[in-house]
Design a protein around this motif. Structure first.
Motif, mmCIF file in Angstrom:
data_model
loop_
_atom_site.group_PDB
_atom_site.id
_atom_site.type_symbol
_atom_site.label_atom_id
_atom_site.label_comp_id
_atom_site.label_asym_id
_atom_site.label_seq_id
_atom_site.Cartn_x
_atom_site.Cartn_y
_atom_site.Cartn_z
ATOM 1 N N ALA A 1 0.829 -1.212 0.000
ATOM 2 C CA ALA A 1 0.000 0.000 0.000
ATOM 3 C C ALA A 1 0.863 1.261 0.000
ATOM 4 N N ILE A 2 2.073 1.145 0.505
ATOM 5 C CA ILE A 2 2.948 2.326 0.564
ATOM 6 C C ILE A 2 3.447 2.694 -0.848
ATOM 7 N N GLY A 3 3.942 1.708 -1.590
ATOM 8 C CA GLY A 3 4.497 1.995 -2.920
ATOM 9 C C GLY A 3 3.469 1.910 -4.037
ATOM 10 N N LYS A 4 2.392 1.167 -3.816
ATOM 11 C CA LYS A 4 1.389 0.927 -4.876
ATOM 12 C C LYS A 4 -0.006 1.185 -4.314
ATOM 13 N N PHE A 5 -0.214 2.430 -3.874
ATOM 14 C CA PHE A 5 -1.452 2.819 -3.183
ATOM 15 C C PHE A 5 -2.686 2.553 -4.051
ATOM 16 N N GLU A 6 -2.651 3.041 -5.292
ATOM 17 C CA GLU A 6 -3.825 2.875 -6.170
ATOM 18 C C GLU A 6 -4.093 1.396 -6.449
ATOM 19 N N GLU A 7 -3.019 0.648 -6.652
ATOM 20 C CA GLU A 7 -3.176 -0.779 -6.976
ATOM 21 C C GLU A 7 -3.759 -1.536 -5.780
ATOM 22 N N VAL A 8 -3.348 -1.170 -4.562
ATOM 23 C CA VAL A 8 -3.913 -1.846 -3.384
ATOM 24 C C VAL A 8 -5.380 -1.435 -3.197
ATOM 25 N N LYS A 9 -5.733 -0.214 -3.640
ATOM 26 C CA LYS A 9 -7.172 0.137 -3.650
ATOM 27 C C LYS A 9 -7.918 -0.825 -4.579
ATOM 28 N N GLY A 10 -7.279 -1.179 -5.689
ATOM 29 C CA GLY A 10 -7.890 -2.148 -6.617
ATOM 30 C C GLY A 10 -8.089 -3.497 -5.931
ATOM 31 N N VAL A 11 -7.106 -3.920 -5.149
ATOM 32 C CA VAL A 11 -7.248 -5.183 -4.404
ATOM 33 C C VAL A 11 -8.409 -5.052 -3.416
ATOM 34 N N ASP B 1 -10.997 -3.126 -3.683
ATOM 35 C CA ASP B 1 -12.258 -3.163 -4.454
ATOM 36 C C ASP B 1 -12.634 -4.610 -4.776
ATOM 37 N N ALA B 2 -11.642 -5.399 -5.197
ATOM 38 C CA ALA B 2 -11.926 -6.801 -5.537
ATOM 39 C C ALA B 2 -12.410 -7.559 -4.302
ATOM 40 N N LEU B 3 -11.839 -7.202 -3.146
ATOM 41 C CA LEU B 3 -12.217 -7.889 -1.899
ATOM 42 C C LEU B 3 -13.550 -7.397 -1.351
ATOM 43 N N GLY B 4 -13.973 -6.214 -1.808
ATOM 44 C CA GLY B 4 -15.172 -5.602 -1.224
ATOM 45 C C GLY B 4 -14.873 -4.926 0.104
ATOM 46 N N VAL B 5 -13.604 -4.520 0.315
ATOM 47 C CA VAL B 5 -13.240 -3.821 1.552
ATOM 48 C C VAL B 5 -13.559 -2.328 1.377
ATOM 49 N N GLU B 6 -14.262 -1.751 2.340
ATOM 50 C CA GLU B 6 -14.602 -0.326 2.228
ATOM 51 C C GLU B 6 -13.453 0.530 2.722
ATOM 52 N N TYR B 7 -13.182 1.634 2.015
ATOM 53 C CA TYR B 7 -12.157 2.582 2.447
ATOM 54 C C TYR B 7 -12.611 3.972 2.049
ATOM 55 N N SER B 8 -11.951 4.961 2.651
ATOM 56 C CA SER B 8 -12.340 6.324 2.298
ATOM 57 C C SER B 8 -11.174 6.979 1.559
ATOM 58 N N ASP B 9 -11.495 7.998 0.752
ATOM 59 C CA ASP B 9 -10.446 8.662 -0.027
ATOM 60 C C ASP B 9 -9.403 9.317 0.870
ATOM 61 N N SER B 10 -9.789 9.584 2.121
ATOM 62 C CA SER B 10 -8.815 10.226 3.014
ATOM 63 C C SER B 10 -7.932 9.198 3.737
ATOM 64 N N ASP B 11 -8.179 7.908 3.501
ATOM 65 C CA ASP B 11 -7.337 6.891 4.163
ATOM 66 C C ASP B 11 -5.880 7.018 3.725
ATOM 67 N N GLN C 1 -1.166 3.505 5.103
ATOM 68 C CA GLN C 1 -1.101 2.612 6.275
ATOM 69 C C GLN C 1 -2.485 2.116 6.669
ATOM 70 N N VAL C 2 -3.464 3.050 6.661
ATOM 71 C CA VAL C 2 -4.833 2.673 7.056
ATOM 72 C C VAL C 2 -5.424 1.708 6.026
ATOM 73 N N LEU C 3 -5.248 2.040 4.726
ATOM 74 C CA LEU C 3 -5.773 1.159 3.679
ATOM 75 C C LEU C 3 -5.120 -0.226 3.780
ATOM 76 N N GLY C 4 -3.796 -0.227 3.945
ATOM 77 C CA GLY C 4 -3.064 -1.499 4.020
ATOM 78 C C GLY C 4 -3.566 -2.355 5.169
ATOM 79 N N LYS C 5 -3.837 -1.710 6.307
ATOM 80 C CA LYS C 5 -4.303 -2.478 7.473
ATOM 81 C C LYS C 5 -5.698 -3.048 7.216
ATOM 82 N N LYS C 6 -6.565 -2.257 6.569
ATOM 83 C CA LYS C 6 -7.923 -2.754 6.287
ATOM 84 C C LYS C 6 -7.858 -3.999 5.386
ATOM 85 N N VAL C 7 -7.027 -3.920 4.358
ATOM 86 C CA VAL C 7 -6.915 -5.066 3.436
ATOM 87 C C VAL C 7 -6.324 -6.272 4.170
#
Ligand SMILES: NC(=O)c1ccc[n+]([C@@H]2O[C@H](COP(=O)([O-])OP(=O)(O)OC[C@H]3O[C@@H](n4cnc5c(N)ncnc54)[C@H](O)[C@@H]3O)[C@@H](O)[C@H]2O)c1
Ligand SMILES: [Fe+2]
Length: 384
Positions: free
Chosen positions: A290-300, A302-312, A315-321
């Motif tokens: 999530a640190i080096g490939k933020f947009e790509e981990v958002k794609g992961v 999305d595929a998982l159906g994990v909710e996140y906010s644009d302000s995440d 680190q926060v996105l990575g932990k949710k996934v």
């Protein structure tokens, strides 16, 4: 503007429940008159080897069976298989099994037309083409039927090495996975998950691989728990077989990264099943990616159906996934690293080996040894 990308699929693939019935006809089209089925004892025991032997014989093809492949196949078994194939004068190979068998079959095929030992052919393409080879997966896991890799364990060092080679034809018949027991369904399915998620976040993604990986993740999250609980659920087995194949095509183009570097070295050092070590490494691999490939981990996500906010933050996105993946593993009773008798010190102790692994150059951002060791501690501590 998109970057210039190259993408490919290794060989034609026949997919569908019952597709294995075409193997005799297809082998004849490849001018095979005497085939060596490379397989393992497990597949002999559940009758899958006899079924394919029967189908080939019905088509008038002579059959030799080589069933000595073990999980994480050794170079020595491939050398032995190559010798049997030459002595028997077979003119085609059928790799019938999980990744271990298909990889051994690929290596054996190189030795039908090139001198042994196989160790001299690691990471090389400059060998004489082998015989026609049909790859028939019996796990929904590695996708080896459509990758350019054959993973072979070097008996001298214990390290996993790769031969570079492809099948001539792949036949993916989900029915062949019905007898795969639940724990192997779960572990091999987690390998699919890792291929797809790592492929989406390496340094060399392209539009085709991203699409295949995205779909593979969706299929795994929906259907792996069903296949785990209902081994003969046709829809679940079909979707898992497709997911495995799609993720295989994807990572054959992009390679995997940190997760597979960790997993391959854990396999070599501690002899744990490949899919299990992939599962252990995956959540923290995504947290790191999530640190080096933020947009790509958002794609992961999305595929998982994990909710996140644009302000995440990353680190926060990575932990949710990562948390979502750990819950998924728990739902299929995947045990912890400690449960396998491996200590934290032992895991941290293989950091140098991980940094020398062939997947390491594909990690999405640089890591020092100290940073890798911190990740390994989290891999150990965060999944109990
Ligand atoms: N070539 C690649 O691109 C690639 C990719 C990922 C992993 N790998 C390699 O693949 C290997 C792992 O392969 P795998 O996870 O498919 O497992 P595997 O081939 O090692 O098989 C595991 C066990 O499952 C049993 N089994 C397989 N199919 C069965 C069935 N239908 N019914 C009952 N039992 C069955 C086998 O007998 C064996 O005991 C590792 O060596 C790994 O490094 C290769
Ligand atoms: Fe894998």
């Amino acid at each position: 503007m998109m970057e210039i990308a190259t993408y490919s699929q290794t060989c034609p693939t026949i997919f569908g429940t019952g597709a294995v019935k075409l193997i005799g006809e297809k082998a004849k089209e490849l001018n095979i008159t005497k085939a060596m089925i490379v397989t393992d004892e497990g597949l002999v025991k559940v009758g899958v080897a006899a079924k394919v032997e029967g189908l080939l014989k019905e088509a008038g093809i002579e059959v030799v069976i080589f069933d000595k492949v073990m999980p994480d196949p050794l170079d020595t078994v491939c050398n032995e298989g190559g010798e049997v194939a030459r002595l028997e004068h077979v003119d085609g190979i059928v790799g019938l099994g999980g990744g271990s068998v298909m990889d051994a079959a690929k290596a054996i095929n190189i030795l039908t037309t090139n001198p042994a030992p196989i160790s001299q052919w690691y990471e090389r393409w400059d060998y004489k083409k082998g015989l026609p080879i049909i790859l028939v997966p019996t796990t929904a896991g590695t996708g080896s039927e459509n990758t350019i890799y054959g993973v072979i364990t070097n008996s001298a060092t214990g390290a996993k090495k790769v031969v570079l080679t492809t099948g001539t034809l792949a036949i993916c018949d989900p029915e062949l996975t019905y007898k795969l027991p639940p724990h192997l369904t779960a572990s091999t399915g987690m390998d699919v998950f890792a291929h797809a998620a790592e492929s989406m976040t390496t340094i060399v993604t392209n539009p085709m691989t991203t699409m295949l990986s995205f779909d593979a993740i969706r299929k795994v999250t929906k259907w792996l728990p069903v296949a785990y609980r209902e081994p003969t659920n046709i829809e679940a087995r079909e979707n898992m077989m497709l997911a495995s194949n799609f993720a295989g095509i994807a990572f054959s183009n992009t390679c995997c990264h940190l997760g597979h570097a960790i997993s391959q070295c854990m396999g070599a050092a501690f002899h744990v099943p490949h899919g299990i070590s992939c599962a252990w490494a995956l959540p923290e691999t995504m947290a790191f990616a999530a640190i080096g490939k933020f947009e790509e981990v958002k794609g992961v996500a999305d595929a998982l159906g994990v909710e996140y906010s644009d302000s995440d933050s990353p680190q926060v996105l990575g932990k949710k996934v990562a948390d979502n993946m750990r819950a998924f593993m728990k739902s299929m009773d995947i045990k912890s690293i400690a449960d396998y008798g491996i200590t934290k010190e032992q895991l941290v102790g293989i950091a140098d080996m991980i940094m020398a692994d062939n997947c390491w150059p594909f990690i999405p951002s640089p890591l020092t040894k100290a940073e890798l060791e911190e990740i390994l501690v989290k891999v150990y501590d965060n999944y109990k």
